[in-house]
Every structure is written in structure tokens, then in C-alpha cells.
Design an enzyme around this catalytic site. Structure first.
Site, mmCIF file in Angstrom:
data_model
loop_
_atom_site.group_PDB
_atom_site.id
_atom_site.type_symbol
_atom_site.label_atom_id
_atom_site.label_comp_id
_atom_site.label_asym_id
_atom_site.label_seq_id
_atom_site.Cartn_x
_atom_site.Cartn_y
_atom_site.Cartn_z
ATOM 1 N N LYS A 44 0.841 -1.205 0.000
ATOM 2 C CA LYS A 44 0.000 0.000 0.000
ATOM 3 C C LYS A 44 0.876 1.255 0.000
ATOM 4 O O LYS A 44 2.079 1.181 0.302
ATOM 5 C CB LYS A 44 -0.900 -0.007 1.240
ATOM 6 N N ARG A 138 -11.357 0.506 14.600
ATOM 7 C CA ARG A 138 -11.005 1.128 13.328
ATOM 8 C C ARG A 138 -11.747 0.325 12.270
ATOM 9 O O ARG A 138 -12.958 0.256 12.301
ATOM 10 C CB ARG A 138 -9.472 1.123 13.179
ATOM 11 N N TYR A 266 13.948 31.911 7.735
ATOM 12 C CA TYR A 266 12.718 32.571 8.186
ATOM 13 C C TYR A 266 12.737 32.836 9.685
ATOM 14 O O TYR A 266 13.134 31.988 10.473
ATOM 15 C CB TYR A 266 11.498 31.693 7.871
ATOM 16 N N MET A 314 9.948 25.371 2.773
ATOM 17 C CA MET A 314 9.190 24.459 1.937
ATOM 18 C C MET A 314 10.097 23.695 0.966
ATOM 19 O O MET A 314 9.923 22.498 0.747
ATOM 20 C CB MET A 314 8.135 25.238 1.143
HETATM 21 C C1 LIG Z 1 -0.608 -1.497 6.783
HETATM 22 C C2 LIG Z 1 -1.264 -2.749 7.216
HETATM 23 C C3 LIG Z 1 -0.515 -3.910 7.423
HETATM 24 C C4 LIG Z 1 0.998 -3.910 7.371
HETATM 25 O O1 LIG Z 1 1.468 -3.427 8.613
HETATM 26 P P1 LIG Z 1 3.034 -3.258 8.882
HETATM 27 O O2 LIG Z 1 3.130 -2.940 10.327
HETATM 28 O O3 LIG Z 1 3.463 -2.151 8.005
HETATM 29 O O4 LIG Z 1 3.683 -4.547 8.537
HETATM 30 C C5 LIG Z 1 -1.181 -5.079 7.734
HETATM 31 N N1 LIG Z 1 -2.520 -5.099 7.833
HETATM 32 C C6 LIG Z 1 -3.279 -4.014 7.655
HETATM 33 C C7 LIG Z 1 -4.767 -4.112 7.804
HETATM 34 C C8 LIG Z 1 -2.684 -2.794 7.342
HETATM 35 O O5 LIG Z 1 -3.429 -1.702 7.178
#
Ligand SMILES: *Cc1c(COP(=O)(O)O)cnc(C)c1O
Length: 381
Positions: A44, A138, A266, A314
Site C-alpha cells: 500500500k 477502526r 525565516y 518548503m
Molecule cells: C498497513 C497494514 C498492514 C501492514 O502493517 P506493517 O506494520 O506495516 O507490517 C497489515 N494489515 C493491515 C490491515 C494494514 O493496514
């Protein structure tokens, strides 16, 4: 190890450059695959900022058997690139394009009966992983709705609309293996598996652990681990030596000689204590360096660490080079694996009051990228 030829997105040495070392990803994958049951490579957020396709191909070549992403939009490019490994997508709204997902053989996580109904309604037989909330409020179904979700999934399975191939949960406190929250989550996940079984479901894949739990707690391993951070060298549990895969460098745009007491940047937030040389680096918070790291951060020039002075802007930051004789055009290492004394992503995260994940996923689009391929080695140990 085909398909891993050097993919130089930009060979120019005269601009900020993010280099990703796929040998590090390969080594990390091997280590994690040895600890896990089956290994799902989570790619991801563009492979945690390292390039989803590069990380996916490398992980699949070194021990991972499947891929994981959040939304379907992250799944399409994997299929577009010709990857045929199983892909699980776990974070989609109820009106996501599940028809295309099923047609392209993307496995779907199911967190609610509404999602299940939407997925069951599309043509074809969807492969689904029922997702239970193991205690972090969540994503995933709440325990109160889990029994009903399992029963509805079993009915859909008997009608041939879905195949329940997995049950998944996620740990909220695995970074600290001693936290009692982990025992509660393990218990809830075990209960969720029993409930699924009692409704007649026989999910082959049962997965709770991400990187931290894979490295610290075999009781969470079940049949599979979903690992993302660990692939790119981040261990949230800080128990295991992994290989960071990113190096960020930039050329010095200019060097100037200044007197003691010279205000820098700045707000004149810094004044030089002595006469010195200031170097200008064309990277700032728009490129993902945390602004909160101002007054703390360091970079490496000619093998020596030098302080970043004043507020990060920036687009640029200023380094106090002392009387080093460093000249414009020389390369500055902002962070790297740390083996040559350069700052690490972990240090930048600490300076910025955040976590490594936040730094590596935040490097901005205008930074050029280059990939170092895995050499043809028999053993990566
Ligand atoms: C991001 C994620 C993972 C991977 O977690 P890591 O700690 O980066 O290995 C696994 N399961 C879900 C549902 C996630 O959102």
C-alpha cells in the site's frame, strides 16, 4: 530473478535523488518469510513510498506469496503490470467497483453485511476475507455484528456468490509486545475464528500479524502474516535488525561564508555562533522532510555529520558546514541505511516527532527516484 533490471527513473546526479535498494527489500523479505507462515507483502501507499511494483516483484521473488493493498485503486496497477499473484484489498467503500475486482481476481476483505451484499451481487464468485475488529475500533466488523456477518457470508457461500477464503484482524498495540491489549486482541481473534467455524465457514487463511507481531509473537501468526513496514526495513517493535532501503541525497546548490551572529532563514530562528560556511540543500518540507525536525536534524557531507540550521523551508534547508572546504555541487546525504555514519530515517522521524512510516511515505513527487536492483546472488544471507 527476471524483471529486476536496473530501472533508472532518473540518472541525473545533479538533483535531489531518492534511491531504493531492492537488495535490502529482498533480505528483509527472506527474514520475515522465515518467521511467518505464509507471507503477504503489503505494498500500500506505493510500497511505503519505495515503489509498489518494485517492492511487490522483489518480495514475490524472495519468499512472499501474495500481495496486500488498501483500496482497489492500489490493486489495479499490480494487475496492469502483469502480476498474477493473489492480491487482497481491505479498505473500500460499499459502492467500490467490486465487479471489476472480481473479474480481475482481487480478493476482498469484508467488514460488514452491507459490503458482503454489494460483493455478493456482482457477477462471478468473489474470494473474500471476513474482517473482524480485534479491538482498535477502526476497520473490521464489531464483535456484536460478527456472528451475523459470518452467517450471512455462509449463506452467500452456499448460494455460490462468494468463497470465504480468509478471516483477518489487525493488532493495535503490537509495537509493544508487553502491552496487555495484545492478549485481548488474540483472544478476540480466536473467538472470531471459532464463531466463523461454528457457522460452517472453513477459511484457509487466518491472519492477524503485521510486521511487529510477526517478529515478536508466534501466537499471532496463524496461517499468514501481512507485512509492509518490515519489507522496507522498518521494525516497529525495535527487536530485529532489518535493512532500511531508502537513501536520500541532494547536491549543494551553493556555499557561502558568513560572519558570527549571521541570522539564518525565516524568522531569523538561528544565528551563527562563529564565522562559518552555510550550504544550501534544495529539499524542504514539501519534499517530505518534517518541518518539526528544524534545529535538530543533521545531514552528512564528505562523511561528516553537519547540523541543519534555522527553520526548514518548503523547498530548501541550510546546513552549517563549518570550515570544511566543502563546495557547491557536492552531494549531501540526508538519510540512508546508516552504515556509513549518515543519518537514518529513524533519526529523521525522531527529530520530526513522528514515526519512520510517516517519513518514507511522505517523500514528495518532485524528488527523482532510482532503483538499485537485486544482484544475482545465490544467498542473500
Ligand atoms: C498497513 C497494514 C498492514 C501492514 O502493517 P506493517 O506494520 O506495516 O507490517 C497489515 N494489515 C493491515 C490491515 C494494514 O493496514
Amino acid at each position: 530473478m527476471t524483471g529486476l533490471a536496473v530501472e533508472a527513473r532518473d540518472r541525473t546526479a545533479t538533483r535531489p535523488m531518492l534511491e531504493v535498494d531492492l537488495l535490502a527489500v529482498a533480505r528483509n523479505t527472506r527474514l520475515l518469510a522465515d518467521r511467518a507462515g505464509e507471507l503477504m507483502a503489503v505494498v500500500k501507499a506505493d510500497g511505503f513510498g519505495h515503489g509498489a511494483l518494485d517492492v511487490a516483484r522483489t518480495a514475490l521473488a524472495h519468499g512472499a506469496t501474495r500481495l496486500g493493498v488498501t483500496s482497489l485503486e492500489e490493486a489495479w496497477p499490480l494487475r496492469d503490470a502483469g502480476l498474477v499473484a493473489p492480491v487482497l484489498s481491505w479498505l473500500n467503500p460499499v459502492d467500490a467497483d467490486f465487479a471489476t475486482a472480481v473479474a480481475r481476481r482481487i480478493d476482498l476483505a469484508v467488514p460488514s453485511t452491507r459490503h458482503l451484499a454489494a460483493i455478493a451481487a456482482v457477477p462471478g464468485r468473489a474470494r473474500v476475507h471476513l474482517h473482524v475488529d480485534a479491538g482498535m475500533a477502526r476497520d473490521g466488523a464489531e464483535p456484536a455484528s460478527w456472528g451475523a456477518l459470518c452467517r450471512a457470508a455462509r449463506r452467500a457461500e452456499l448460494r455460490g456468490e462468494v468463497e470465504v477464503v480468509g478471516v483477518m484482524g489487525h493488532l493495535g498495540c503490537a509495537d509493544d509486545p508487553t502491552d496487555s491489549c495484545n492478549a485481548l486482541a488474540r483472544t478476540r481473534f480466536a473467538w472470531a475464528l471459532e464463531t466463523a467455524r461454528a457457522t460452517g465457514l472453513r477459511p484457509r487463511h487466518r491472519h492477524l500479524a503485521a510486521t511487529a507481531a510477526t517478529l515478536t509473537d508466534p501466537r499471532t501468526h496463524h496461517t499468514m502474516s501481512r507485512v509492509g513496514a518490515g519489507l522496507v526495513g522498518i521494525d516497529p517493535s525495535r527487536t530485529t535488525v532489518l535493512h532500511p532501503a531508502m537513501t536520500l541525497t541532494a547536491p549543494l546548490v551553493s556555499v557561502r561564508r558568513v560572519r558570527a551572529g549571521t541570522p539564518v532563514g525565516y524568522g531569523h530562528a538561528h544565528r551563527t555562533a562563529t564565522a562559518t560556511h552555510l550550504g544550501l540543500v534544495p529539499l524542504g518540507y514539501a519534499d517530505g522532510l518534517p518541518r518539526r525536525a528544524s534545529h535538530r536534524a543533521e545531514v552528512q557531507v564528505r562523511g561528516v555529520r553537519r547540523p541543519v540550521v534555522g527553520l526548514l523551508s518548503m523547498d530548501q534547508l541550510v546546513v552549517d558546514l563549518g570550515v570544511s572546504g566543502v563546495e557547491a555541487g557536492e552531494t549531501v546525504t540526508v538519510f540512508g541505511p546508516g552504515g556509513a555514519g549518515e543519518p537514518t530515517v529513524a533519526e529523521w522521524a525522531a527529530w520530526g516527532g513522528t514515526i519512520e512510516h510517516d517519513v518514507v511515505t511522505g517523500i514528495g513527487a518532485r524528488v527523482a527516484r532510482r532503483t538499485r536492483a537485486v544482484p544475482h546472488l545465490r544467498s542473500l544471507a
